[in-house]
Enzyme design. Sequence first.
Site: not given
Length: 348
Positions: A45, A128, A146
């Site tokens: 990520e 996020y 996203d």
Amino acid sequence: MRESASAQELLDWYDRNARRMPWRVGPDARRLGVRPDPYRIWMSEVMLQQTTVAAVKSYFETFTARWPTVVDLAAAEDADVMAAWAGLGYYARARNLLKCARAVANDHSGVFPDTREGLLSLPGIGPYTAAAVAAIAFDRPETVVDGNVERVMARLHDEHTPLPTAKPVLTEMAAALTPQERPGDYAQAVMDLGATICTPRKPACGLCPWRKPCAAWEAGTAAELPRKLPKKRKPTRLGIAYLARRVDGAWLLERRPDKGLLGGMLGWPGSDWGDAPQDDPPIRAEWRELPAEARHTFTHFHLRLMVKTALVPMDRAPIRGDFVELPDFSPSDLPTVMRKAFDLAKDS
């Protein structure tokens, strides 16, 4: 009346069509009880922020082969990690990667927190990434949003408010669909849908599991969404890169300050980047200006570097920087803009 989108419909599609990724535990393996490694999910990520899957795969495999656990990464030398990251861009991510790995190793006994709130307490992890790791690694029902998810939600609801203004409402839409069961698979399913079917250009609506409930498909507006505010014009900055080579082949290099662009990276000594760079060579020499510039685009500006080269004797000491012996020099350890300057110099 148009039917509502169902998380189960998307999960059924994902079970048949999930992309294979080196960090992903696919739906078949998940059904057999295989759990994702939080370290690998976190690593992927961080690397995927503002970078494509295609660009990340080889870096991910290199990093996880060299540092297979978060404790291994925490013990790594900063310079080694920065060199391994070279070319992936957005170098603050590499510095934050080390800070986070060391916090997990030192403060959490090498075990990642398993909640969004716990993950947010780690350095370098924002909302996020915390949601993505909590959902994918620990199956927490967190909303992961996203660019792919924003696009899917904008089209599913025919939402014409432009980004970034629309982010809060698109996040609410995504949250309303996030299931309690298999939230990690669901988060990956929405991202896969955006990456392979609901693509920015020419979406393959005929193959979409959410075609019937999609308001934009019904209205014929899918290809127009999401709308975006006009981008501001990027300014251009100028600079000078000095490439000095000693007669024995050693190159003069300088590590950039930890803060700022390319922070902590090894590169060529140079000027400040601005409107009128000052000529400030790092060593006394007869400098030759190359006819071509090294050009590179960062997030907020374009950069044009004048490249100057010089050959210097063995007994000449630099004003700044250090000579790196030829066997220890690897252009691949340099950030992309510095490699562009090197390519011009070696071919001149």
